[in-house]
Every structure is written in structure tokens, then in C-alpha cells.
Design an enzyme around this catalytic site. Structure first.
Site, PDB file in Angstrom:
ATOM      1  N   SER A   1      -3.330 -10.809   0.022  1.00  0.00           N
ATOM      2  CA  SER A   1      -4.075  -9.531  -0.140  1.00  0.00           C
ATOM      3  C   SER A   1      -5.620  -9.905  -0.434  1.00  0.00           C
ATOM      4  O   SER A   1      -6.045 -10.947  -1.295  1.00  0.00           O
ATOM      5  CB  SER A   1      -3.562  -8.781  -1.227  1.00  0.00           C
TER       6      SER A   1
ATOM      7  N   GLU B   1      10.063 -11.717   2.364  1.00  0.00           N
ATOM      8  CA  GLU B   1       9.545 -11.100   1.338  1.00  0.00           C
ATOM      9  C   GLU B   1      10.374  -9.605   0.631  1.00  0.00           C
ATOM     10  O   GLU B   1      10.795  -9.611  -0.013  1.00  0.00           O
ATOM     11  CB  GLU B   1       8.108 -10.987   1.274  1.00  0.00           C
TER      12      GLU B   1
ATOM     13  N   ASN C   1       5.448   1.281   0.134  1.00  0.00           N
ATOM     14  CA  ASN C   1       6.574   1.952   0.799  1.00  0.00           C
ATOM     15  C   ASN C   1       6.292   3.121   1.576  1.00  0.00           C
ATOM     16  O   ASN C   1       7.272   3.336   2.548  1.00  0.00           O
ATOM     17  CB  ASN C   1       7.001   2.926  -0.640  1.00  0.00           C
ATOM     18  N   GLU C   2       5.026   3.437   1.775  1.00  0.00           N
ATOM     19  CA  GLU C   2       4.570   4.224   3.109  1.00  0.00           C
ATOM     20  C   GLU C   2       4.564   3.447   4.236  1.00  0.00           C
ATOM     21  O   GLU C   2       4.957   3.694   5.504  1.00  0.00           O
ATOM     22  CB  GLU C   2       3.119   4.787   2.975  1.00  0.00           C
TER      23      GLU C   2
ATOM     24  N   GLN D   1       0.829 -16.777  -3.774  1.00  0.00           N
ATOM     25  CA  GLN D   1       0.589 -16.136  -2.514  1.00  0.00           C
ATOM     26  C   GLN D   1      -0.839 -15.604  -2.224  1.00  0.00           C
ATOM     27  O   GLN D   1      -0.939 -14.723  -3.065  1.00  0.00           O
ATOM     28  CB  GLN D   1       1.680 -15.026  -2.381  1.00  0.00           C
TER      29      GLN D   1
HETATM   30  C1  LIG Z   1       1.929  -5.887  -9.019  1.00  0.00           C
HETATM   31  C2  LIG Z   1       1.546  -6.351  -7.543  1.00  0.00           C
HETATM   32  C3  LIG Z   1       1.633  -7.641  -7.132  1.00  0.00           C
HETATM   33  C4  LIG Z   1       1.141  -8.135  -5.957  1.00  0.00           C
HETATM   34  N1  LIG Z   1       1.157  -9.564  -5.776  1.00  0.00           N
HETATM   35  C5  LIG Z   1       0.580 -10.027  -4.719  1.00  0.00           C
HETATM   36  C6  LIG Z   1       0.553 -11.472  -4.446  1.00  0.00           C
HETATM   37  O1  LIG Z   1       1.194 -12.421  -5.208  1.00  0.00           O
HETATM   38  N2  LIG Z   1      -0.256 -11.785  -3.043  1.00  0.00           N
HETATM   39  C7  LIG Z   1      -0.667 -11.111  -2.365  1.00  0.00           C
HETATM   40  O2  LIG Z   1      -1.250 -11.570  -1.512  1.00  0.00           O
HETATM   41  N3  LIG Z   1      -0.734  -9.775  -2.505  1.00  0.00           N
HETATM   42  C8  LIG Z   1       0.080  -9.270  -3.764  1.00  0.00           C
HETATM   43  N4  LIG Z   1       0.158  -7.890  -3.901  1.00  0.00           N
HETATM   44  C9  LIG Z   1      -0.778  -7.005  -2.939  1.00  0.00           C
HETATM   45  C10 LIG Z   1       0.124  -6.168  -2.267  1.00  0.00           C
HETATM   46  O3  LIG Z   1       0.877  -6.662  -1.188  1.00  0.00           O
HETATM   47  C11 LIG Z   1      -0.730  -4.955  -1.893  1.00  0.00           C
HETATM   48  O4  LIG Z   1      -1.167  -4.306  -2.875  1.00  0.00           O
HETATM   49  C12 LIG Z   1      -0.016  -4.053  -0.842  1.00  0.00           C
HETATM   50  O5  LIG Z   1       0.076  -4.510   0.457  1.00  0.00           O
HETATM   51  C13 LIG Z   1      -0.867  -2.610  -0.748  1.00  0.00           C
HETATM   52  O6  LIG Z   1      -2.357  -3.056  -0.341  1.00  0.00           O
HETATM   53  P1  LIG Z   1      -3.516  -2.426  -0.915  1.00  0.00           P
HETATM   54  O7  LIG Z   1      -3.193  -2.476  -2.595  1.00  0.00           O
HETATM   55  O8  LIG Z   1      -4.700  -2.868  -0.273  1.00  0.00           O
HETATM   56  O9  LIG Z   1      -3.348  -0.782  -0.771  1.00  0.00           O
HETATM   57  P2  LIG Z   1      -3.865   0.066   0.476  1.00  0.00           P
HETATM   58  O10 LIG Z   1      -3.550  -0.548   1.449  1.00  0.00           O
HETATM   59  O11 LIG Z   1      -5.170   0.368   0.157  1.00  0.00           O
HETATM   60  O12 LIG Z   1      -3.155   1.463   0.116  1.00  0.00           O
HETATM   61  C14 LIG Z   1      -3.439   2.454  -0.686  1.00  0.00           C
HETATM   62  C15 LIG Z   1      -2.409   3.459  -0.370  1.00  0.00           C
HETATM   63  O13 LIG Z   1      -2.642   3.888   0.991  1.00  0.00           O
HETATM   64  C16 LIG Z   1      -1.451   3.926   1.726  1.00  0.00           C
HETATM   65  N5  LIG Z   1      -1.737   3.452   2.944  1.00  0.00           N
HETATM   66  C17 LIG Z   1      -2.448   2.639   3.599  1.00  0.00           C
HETATM   67  N6  LIG Z   1      -2.320   2.493   4.966  1.00  0.00           N
HETATM   68  C18 LIG Z   1      -1.342   3.451   5.117  1.00  0.00           C
HETATM   69  C19 LIG Z   1      -0.951   3.781   6.650  1.00  0.00           C
HETATM   70  N7  LIG Z   1      -1.364   3.167   7.894  1.00  0.00           N
HETATM   71  N8  LIG Z   1      -0.171   4.964   6.727  1.00  0.00           N
HETATM   72  C20 LIG Z   1       0.121   5.637   5.612  1.00  0.00           C
HETATM   73  N9  LIG Z   1      -0.215   5.221   4.134  1.00  0.00           N
HETATM   74  C21 LIG Z   1      -1.063   4.041   4.190  1.00  0.00           C
HETATM   75  C22 LIG Z   1      -0.516   2.901   0.811  1.00  0.00           C
HETATM   76  O14 LIG Z   1       0.720   3.250   1.089  1.00  0.00           O
HETATM   77  C23 LIG Z   1      -0.754   3.148  -0.729  1.00  0.00           C
HETATM   78  O15 LIG Z   1      -0.280   4.205  -1.042  1.00  0.00           O
HETATM   79  C24 LIG Z   1       0.453  -7.257  -5.122  1.00  0.00           C
HETATM   80  C25 LIG Z   1       0.625  -5.974  -5.589  1.00  0.00           C
HETATM   81  C26 LIG Z   1       0.892  -5.495  -6.842  1.00  0.00           C
HETATM   82  C27 LIG Z   1       0.653  -4.279  -7.096  1.00  0.00           C
END
Ligand SMILES: Cc1cc2nc3c(=O)[nH]c(=O)nc-3n(C[C@H](O)[C@H](O)[C@H](O)COP(=O)(O)OP(=O)(O)OC[C@H]3O[C@@H](n4cnc5c(N)ncnc54)[C@H](O)[C@@H]3O)c2cc1C
Length: 384
Positions: free
Chosen positions: A129, A244, A370-371, A126
């Protein structure tokens, strides 16, 4: 909601139980039950055994291998699979790109990809991100520019789970940099062996290699590998992300992990009322979550998952983490010996408890943090 199974449903459950416990190799199931890491070959073998019996993609439309089961039957299928320690069909294939192609793909794409996807002849990754585009997915920057019959793709994806095993990746790419950010995104299918695709491992805190960065440098992709309409990627992504979330709350697997913990830690728990109370509370919460899972299954319509799938993701990940935390507490100082090998006097559940606890921190982030799930619950369920 029916809590009592009819005779037919009971027979169905027995059939699933027999299949999963007798047809899927014991060694694969033990690997899952003991919480050890599955090899690529084991994941592929389990899915092929299921597909051979028509049990890998029962939720797809019948013309592509679906079974036309009731929601309850599908729930029982998933439940029995987890109970037996059978690895679920690879989510990228069975729950993500498969349903997307049945809904949005061209006939050629369906014919070319669906049978191979169901049988795990193609392993999908996938590619959503990117750095600075996780929760705020619409900010993604990886671009696809049309050049003659091809797309030329440049950019970087991150957190690509098991990308080191993948043959193909389904990607969100920016195809119209001028449009409002949600409107300029499309979905492309990319062969990972094409020149210009590079997979780089990300090292994790538990010592494992589960996620990757994937880089695209002038990757030339045939024009017919766009899914759906040009710039329809956001709609497709929303459809996929809902599916998902339903898949990321393995309730029965968590129940099984808790039951096993109770068994292996029986001597630690025996005289500890606090630990016993904690186990009872977790068992109750898991039961409540199971009922929620049934509710989501029973109220999903037209392929659109019920918003309660967010509750499932939120609570499911919290309980998975809580069980892993209990394991660390019950393991005591033995939980620090994650580097010890099989000669150690410590039981493997003790030694494995810390890496597993650390690994499961991911559960509240992936599949939509989760947020973000709390925001969906607040607006779409509670109407706040
Ligand atoms: C082990 C693992 C496997 C993954 N596998 C895949 C994959 O196969 N393919 C893929 O495409 N993606 C994958 N992901 C990506 C995953 O979907 C993202 O990490 C996730 O959507 C969070 O985005 P971010 O890491 O950019 O964090 P951010 O969006 O930068 O968030 C950082 C923190 O801020 C909080 N936050 C952000 N926006 C808000 C808001 N509007 N209100 C309140 N709180 C907020 C978040 O909840 C989090 O606690 C994976 C992630 C992990 C950890």
C-alpha cells in the site's frame, strides 16, 4: 463436507492439541488468551518452536518444509493452534512471501530465503500500500529503475504492519511507467537495513504502534532480488492477496475470545436476556463461519484460494468486531478506564475492552477492505 472426524483425524487433532498446549510456553499462550500485546521475542519464539517440530509452514510444498497434509488436517492444525492461544506463524512469512517464493522465486532465492523465512530468522514486512494506492493498488507509484546490476528504488509505502521489527520487505514497485498500470509493476525483495530506507511510526487510536510509513530514497537493490519476471508483479500480488484473505479470519480465536468473555462477564450476563441472546447469536454465526472456512479449505485448488475466502474475510472481521463491541457493552463504565493500571479495582478485560474495540476497526480495512470483498463476492460468487 465431512462433519464427523475419522479416527485418524481425531488422533491427528489430539496430537496437535497436545503439542500446542505443552510445547509452546504457557506465558506466550496466556498473553494471547488475555488479549495482551505479544513482544517480538514471543512471536519469534512461538514460530521457532513450531518450526522445530515441522509445524510452522505445513502448507508449503513438501520440499520446502510442507507436510503434504489434507485440507482438513491443515484446518485442524490452525484450529487447535488458535484454541490453545498459540500465535499463528507470522503471516508475512508463512502465508505471503513463503508461498510466493515457492511458486515464483528462482532456485537461489528459494535456497537463500525459504529456510530463514520458515524459522523467522528473517522477519518480513509487506510493502504494497501507498498513499492513494490501497484498494486501487495498481496506482502505486514507488519506482524501481534499473542501473547496471542494481535497481534504484524511490517512493513511500504506508500502513506497513510491524515494519519496525522487519529485516526485509517484499515490495510492489513500478518498473514500467509507460505500460497500462497493472502491467508495469514488479515485485522486489529489499533488505530494510540498506541506506535510504527509513521507517516512521504511525500512532494509532488505541495508543499502540502497529503500523508504519516506510520511505525509500535512492535505495540500491541487487538485481537478483526481483521475484518472477519483470512486470509480472500484478499476477504475483493477486496470488498473494488471495492467501492473505484466508488468513485474516481467525474463527477459532474469535470463538475463544467470546467464550472467555462469557466466563469473565458471567455475573453481568446472568440476568440480562438481551446480552444472553446476543451471545447465542454470535456463537451461531461463528459456527456458520467455521463451516465456510472448511469449505474454502476443501475447494482451494493449485494454490488459488476459492473466492469464498472473501466471505471468510468479510464475515470473520465483522464477527471479530461484534465480539469486541459486546465486550465494551458488558464492561459498562469500566470500559472507559483504559489508562488504569493493574492496581485498579476493575478487571483487565474491562479496562482493555475499549482499546481492543478501537484496534479492531482495522479488521474491515486491511487484507482488502470489506466493500471490495463485497464486490468480489458479487461478481465471482454470485455472478452479478
Ligand atoms: C491496520 C492496517 C494494517 C495494514 N497493513 C498493511 C501492510 O502490512 N502492508 C500493506 O501493504 N498494506 C497494509 N494495509 C493497507 C490496507 O491493505 C489498505 O488500507 C486497504 O487496502 C484499503 O486501502 P486504503 O486505505 O487506500 O483505502 P481506500 O482504498 O482509499 O478506501 C477508502 C474507503 O473507500 C472504499 N472503497 C474504495 N474503493 C472502492 C470501490 N471501488 N467500491 C466501493 N468502495 C470502495 C473502501 O472500502 C474504504 O471504505 C494495512 C491497513 C491497515 C488499516
Amino acid at each position: 463436507m465431512r462433519l464427523q472426524l475419522s479416527e485418524d483425524d481425531r488422533a491427528f487433532r489430539e496430537e496437535m492439541r497436545r503439542f500446542f498446549t505443552t510445547e509452546v510456553p504457557e506465558e506466550i499462550r496466556q498473553t494471547v488468551i488475555e488479549g495482551r500485546e505479544l513482544s517480538k521475542e514471543q512471536i519469534v519464539e512461538a514460530m521457532r518452536v513450531m518450526n522445530g517440530a515441522g509445524l510452522a509452514v505445513p502448507h508449503w510444498p513438501e520440499e520446502y518444509g510442507g507436510r503434504g497434509w489434507s485440507d482438513l488436517q491443515r484446518h485442524l492444525w490452525y484450529d487447535e493452534m488458535q484454541r490453545a492461544g498459540v500465535p499463528p506463524p507470522l503471516a508475512f512469512n508463512a502465508s505471503m512471501i513463503g508461498p510466493v517464493l515457492t511458486q515464483f522465486g528462482t532456485q537461489e532465492q528459494k535456497d537463500r530465503f525459504l529456510p530463514a523465512t520458515a524459522n523467522l530468522d528473517i522477519w518480513w514486512a509487506q510493502g504494497f500500500s501507498e498513499p492513494d494506492a490501497g484498494s486501487d493498488l495498481a496506482s502505486l507509484r514507488t519506482s524501481a529503475v534499473r542501473d547496471g546490476d542494481e535497481w534504484v528504488v524511490n517512493g513511500q509505502k504506508t500502513w506497513t504492519t510491524l515494519g519496525q521489527h522487519a529485516d526485509w520487505i517484499f515490495m510492489l514497485v513500478r518498473t514500467d511507467p509507460e505500460a497500462k498500470k497493472q502491467r508495469g509493476i514488479s515485485m522486489l525483495l529489499i533488505d530494510m537495513s540498506l541506506p535510504g530506507v527509513e521507517v516512521r511510526p504511525i500512532e494509532l487510536i488505541d495508543g499502540g504502534h502497529e503500523v508504519n510509513e516506510v520511505w525509500f530514497d535512492d535505495v540500491r537493490v541487487p538485481g537478483d532480488l526481483l521475484v518472477g519476471e519483470l512486470n509480472q508483479g500484478w499476477t504475483i500480488a493477486k496470488f498473494l492477496l488471495g492467501n492473505e484473505r484466508v488468513g485474516v479470519a481467525p474463527v477459532t480465536a474469535t470463538k475463544r475470545a467470546l467464550a472467555r468473555l462469557k466466563e469473565v462477564a458471567a455475573d453481568v450476563v446472568a440476568d440480562d436476556p438481551l446480552a444472553r441472546a446476543r451471545i447465542a447469536e454470535l456463537e451461531n454465526e461463528l459456527l456458520a463461519l467455521e463451516l465456510t472456512a472448511l469449505r474454502v479449505a476443501a475447494h482451494s485448488t493449485d494454490g488459488e484460494p476459492h473466492p469464498a475466502s472473501s466471505v471468510l474475510k468479510l464475515k470473520g472481521s465483522e464477527l471479530q468486531q461484534a465480539v469486541s463491541e459486546l465486550a465494551v457493552d458488558l464492561a459498562g463504565p469500566g470500559s472507559l478506564a483504559s489508562g488504569a493500571d493493574d492496581d485498579s479495582a476493575l478487571a483487565s478485560w474491562q479496562r482493555g475492552s475499549t482499546p481492543r474495540y478501537l484496534n479492531l476497526r482495522k479488521a474491515s480495512i486491511y487484507g482488502g477492505s470489506n466493500e471490495i470483498q463485497r464486490q468480489i463476492i458479487a461478481s465471482r460468487i454470485l455472478g452479478l
